[in-house]
Design an enzyme around this catalytic site. Structure first.
Site, PDB file in Angstrom:
ATOM      1  CG  HIS A   1      75.646  31.952   1.699  1.00  0.00           C
ATOM      2  ND1 HIS A   1      74.106  32.112   2.158  1.00  0.00           N
ATOM      3  CD2 HIS A   1      75.717  32.940   2.712  1.00  0.00           C
ATOM      4  CE1 HIS A   1      73.949  32.922   3.220  1.00  0.00           C
ATOM      5  NE2 HIS A   1      75.330  32.634   3.885  1.00  0.00           N
TER       6      HIS A   1
ATOM      7  CG  HIS B   1      73.531  35.939   1.131  1.00  0.00           C
ATOM      8  ND1 HIS B   1      74.575  35.805   0.879  1.00  0.00           N
ATOM      9  CD2 HIS B   1      73.384  37.116   2.263  1.00  0.00           C
ATOM     10  CE1 HIS B   1      75.494  35.552   1.835  1.00  0.00           C
ATOM     11  NE2 HIS B   1      74.743  36.706   2.955  1.00  0.00           N
TER      12      HIS B   1
ATOM     13  CB  CYS C   1      79.252  39.949  18.653  1.00  0.00           C
ATOM     14  SG  CYS C   1      79.143  39.151  17.207  1.00  0.00           S
TER      15      CYS C   1
ATOM     16  CB  CYS D   1      76.055  40.395  15.474  1.00  0.00           C
ATOM     17  SG  CYS D   1      75.793  38.601  15.692  1.00  0.00           S
TER      18      CYS D   1
ATOM     19  CB  CYS E   1      78.053  35.896  19.571  1.00  0.00           C
ATOM     20  SG  CYS E   1      77.183  36.184  18.312  1.00  0.00           S
TER      21      CYS E   1
ATOM     22  CG  HIS F   1      78.892  35.536  14.850  1.00  0.00           C
ATOM     23  ND1 HIS F   1      77.844  36.446  15.054  1.00  0.00           N
ATOM     24  CD2 HIS F   1      78.451  35.219  13.534  1.00  0.00           C
ATOM     25  CE1 HIS F   1      76.818  37.012  13.466  1.00  0.00           C
ATOM     26  NE2 HIS F   1      78.061  36.077  13.028  1.00  0.00           N
TER      27      HIS F   1
ATOM     28  CE  LYS G   1      74.589  29.545  12.447  1.00  0.00           C
ATOM     29  NZ  LYS G   1      76.076  30.128  12.223  1.00  0.00           N
TER      30      LYS G   1
ATOM     31  CE  LYS H   1      83.617  32.222   4.928  1.00  0.00           C
ATOM     32  NZ  LYS H   1      84.453  32.873   5.277  1.00  0.00           N
TER      33      LYS H   1
HETATM   34  N1  MSP Z   1      74.252  43.760   6.404  1.00  0.00           N
HETATM   35  C1  MSP Z   1      73.208  43.314   6.674  1.00  0.00           C
HETATM   36  C2  MSP Z   1      71.759  44.229   6.570  1.00  0.00           C
HETATM   37  C3  MSP Z   1      71.922  45.420   6.322  1.00  0.00           C
HETATM   38  S1  MSP Z   1      70.853  45.959   5.305  1.00  0.00           S
HETATM   39  C4  MSP Z   1      69.774  47.731   5.432  1.00  0.00           C
HETATM   40  C5  MSP Z   1      73.115  41.978   7.173  1.00  0.00           C
HETATM   41  N2  MSP Z   1      74.180  41.549   5.391  1.00  0.00           N
HETATM   42  S2  MSP Z   1      74.535  40.284   5.522  1.00  0.00           S
HETATM   43  O1  MSP Z   1      74.866  39.517   4.685  1.00  0.00           O
HETATM   44  O2  MSP Z   1      73.994  39.233   7.073  1.00  0.00           O
HETATM   45  O3  MSP Z   1      72.562  39.517   5.112  1.00  0.00           O
HETATM   46  C6  MSP Z   1      71.586  39.416   6.152  1.00  0.00           C
HETATM   47  C7  MSP Z   1      70.198  37.989   5.212  1.00  0.00           C
HETATM   48  O4  MSP Z   1      71.002  37.515   4.415  1.00  0.00           O
HETATM   49  C8  MSP Z   1      69.704  37.847   6.187  1.00  0.00           C
HETATM   50  O5  MSP Z   1      68.092  39.164   6.768  1.00  0.00           O
HETATM   51  C9  MSP Z   1      69.025  37.260   4.970  1.00  0.00           C
HETATM   52  O6  MSP Z   1      67.489  37.642   3.979  1.00  0.00           O
HETATM   53  C10 MSP Z   1      69.433  36.838   3.784  1.00  0.00           C
HETATM   54  N3  MSP Z   1      70.213  35.579   4.979  1.00  0.00           N
HETATM   55  C11 MSP Z   1      70.766  35.240   5.345  1.00  0.00           C
HETATM   56  N4  MSP Z   1      71.410  34.018   5.899  1.00  0.00           N
HETATM   57  C12 MSP Z   1      70.390  33.184   5.236  1.00  0.00           C
HETATM   58  C13 MSP Z   1      69.601  32.054   6.142  1.00  0.00           C
HETATM   59  N5  MSP Z   1      70.951  30.896   6.389  1.00  0.00           N
HETATM   60  N6  MSP Z   1      68.929  31.552   5.921  1.00  0.00           N
HETATM   61  C14 MSP Z   1      67.706  32.177   4.993  1.00  0.00           C
HETATM   62  N7  MSP Z   1      68.270  33.704   4.912  1.00  0.00           N
HETATM   63  C15 MSP Z   1      69.480  34.519   5.604  1.00  0.00           C
HETATM   64  O7  MSP Z   1      72.394  41.507   7.772  1.00  0.00           O
END
Ligand code: MSP
Length: 487
Positions: free
Chosen positions: A19, A22, A135, A138, A152, A155, A305, A308
């Site tokens: 999304h 990312h 959790c 997380c 949590c 979540h 926020k 889904k």
């Molecule tokens: N798999 C772990 C990271 C492991 S790194 C060794 C993880 N993955 S995640 O899919 O949840 O991705 C988290 C990252 O995605 C956040 O740190 C950020 O870079 C990005 N983001 C996900 N959702 C976001 C927002 N709503 N806003 C900004 N960035 C976001 O955690």
């Protein structure tokens, strides 16, 4: 001597589709990678991204779809690759934690950790029992303090009670050193608020933590105790060095990790893992700590926020479909400054696209070239001196992660060029003073060249297109760069 830059994003969980959250981190990393490639040469930059595929969360999601975890991970990892391709992301490698190489390296790293002694001479790894609230969303234990009404906060689910025999990492023995490295700036955490937050966590104190799970089968086996799998966060953090084929090979690690400028991007929800646990592991392995952690905020979508259940998850693919890759990159970087929590107003995207890109930059390019064609048969040349100071300023803003500010500066130039045309009234000058008109057009073409150079890291295709147009002899009227979209 040239510097080397090792730029990483978090590896994303494959339980979900990519999304805009990312995409934001990945686009930022891409801008940095393109910027440093231009500055230092392509060979001196390594840009890593990828997917995090083990653990309970992924296994559960696969099961829900009646799929094998690997089969599900293959599918979802592909979705991330696809999105990054659509966004023109220029990573040097896309690592998957299910890659055989990664798994073997993680096991070797764990063996090394098991041999390691902490600064107080104790074993870095020991067996213990853990009882706590876990959790799955997380993929971490929560403390009672972190819960909100027993749930949590992120979540909104009730954590599970877990009691397990696990392998533990003696984090506590490394904390003073980690703290010192942050204080001295050897681990540079940007922005300063995040650095202070980390020091605050260290001041509160943290416990040793369990690095294995006996109840999770979807993971890498602990080499000396195959009934347990490696905790997904440990498996994931090591991606940053297994990508360099460590510990099997040493050279790449030395070049990129030990001696390179390491820049790790992420949002703040995973800061503790990167700013405390990760350096502690590296210290235990006798490796360099990460030099720069660049941390941005979480953003909401139109005030809500992203979730889904609310149905407001924004897909980068849809944005690219509507606006194109470069415009999407522009729209997500120009909305707010890097580092802070903020709101993305998707409802404003079309208006901003039309104003800044279709009527702004795109229109300026067509207007200038059209005049050169109309009044001089396209034979106007560019005065090539590029304004060094301006380009340097843009470079500096990029280096200080001020992406929005860099784009604002470029768009000031777009506006100034528009103003110059309006004030010069070329249609009159064509009659009264063609030499002056030619001079103005030369200046405007040079402006377009400068703007394209400044935009290269942000909007690589647009920059290339502008340069192609400017390279025409004679210049010919180009197709529009950004078609206007109905609001
Ligand atoms: N798999 C772990 C990271 C492991 S790194 C060794 C993880 N993955 S995640 O899919 O949840 O991705 C988290 C990252 O995605 C956040 O740190 C950020 O870079 C990005 N983001 C996900 N959702 C976001 C927002 N709503 N806003 C900004 N960035 C976001 O955690």
């Amino acid at each position: 001597m040239k510097h080397r830059y090792y730029i990483t994003t978090p590896i994303y969980y494959v339980n979900d589709q990519p999304h805009i959250g990312h995409a934001y981190t990945t686009v930022v990393a891409d801008v940095l990678a393109r910027h440093y490639r231009r500055l230092e040469g392509g060979d001196n930059v390594f840009f890593l991204t990828g997917t995090d595929e083990h653990g309970q969360k992924i296994a559960q999601e696969a099961q829900r779809r009646w799929m094998q975890p690997k089969e599900f991970a293959d599918l979802m990892s592909q979705a991330f690759k696809k999105s990054w391709q659509l966004l023109n992301i220029s990573h040097n490698n896309f690592i998957r934690t299910t890659d055989e190489d990664h798994k073997t390296s993680v096991q070797k790293i764990l063996e090394r950790l098991r041999q390691a002694k902490t600064p107080s001479g104790r074993e870095a790894i020991y067996a213990g029992t853990y009882k706590g609230l876990y959790c799955v969303g997380c993929e971490k234990f929560l403390t009672a303090k972190e819960l909100v009404d027993g749930h949590c906060p992120l979540h909104k689910t009730k954590p599970q009670e877990l009691e397990e025999q696990n392998w533990f990492f003696r984090l506590t023995d490394y904390l003073p050193l980690v703290k010192q490295k942050i204080e001295k700036g050897e681990i540079n955490i940007f922005p300063a608020e995040r650095r202070n937050e980390t020091l605050g966590l260290l001041a509160q104190g943290l416990d040793d933590f369990s690095i294995s799970r006996s109840t999770v089968s979807w993971g890498i086996a602990v080499p000396w105790d195959p009934a347990q799998t490696v905790y997904v966060w440990v498996d994931a953090l090591f991606n940053y060095i297994t990508n360099l084929r460590w510990p099997e090979e040493q050279e790449r690690l030395d070049i990129w990790w030990e001696q390179g400028q390491v820049m790790q991007l992420m949002a703040m929800e995973i800061l503790k893992f990167h700013a405390i646990y990760w350096p502690a592991f590296l210290l235990a392995l006798d490796l360099a700590v990460p030099k720069h952690l660049y941390v941005h905020g979480f953003f909401t979508i139109d005030g809500e926020k992203m979730s889904k259940s609310l149905g407001n998850v924004v897909s980068p693919n849809d944005l690219v479909d509507r606006y194109g890759a470069d415009a999407t990159r522009y729209l997500i970087l120009s909305q707010f400054p890097f580092g802070y929590e903020s709101d993305i107003r998707v409802e404003d995207f079309t208006q901003k696209y039309n104003a800044d890109l279709a009527d702004g930059l795109g229109n300026l390019v067509s207007r200038v070239v059209a005049m050169a064609v109309k009044y001089f048969n396209g034979t106007v040349t560019i005065k090539r001196q590029r304004p060094k100071e301006f380009l340097h300023q843009v470079d500096e803003l990029i280096q200080f992660l001020q992406f929005r500010e860099a784009l604002l500066l470029v768009w000031q130039r777009v506006a100034a060029a528009d103003k110059l045309i309006d004030e010069a009234k070329p249609w009159r000058l064509a009659e009264s003073d063609p030499a002056r008109l030619k001079d103005i057009l030369e200046r405007l073409l040079s402006e377009l060249d400068t703007i394209a150079v400044a935009l290269e890291p942000f909007m690589p295709d647009t920059a290339a297109k502008i340069h192609e147009i400017l390279g025409g002899t004679p210049l010919v009227k180009p197709a529009g760069l950004f078609a206007k979209i109905k609001e």
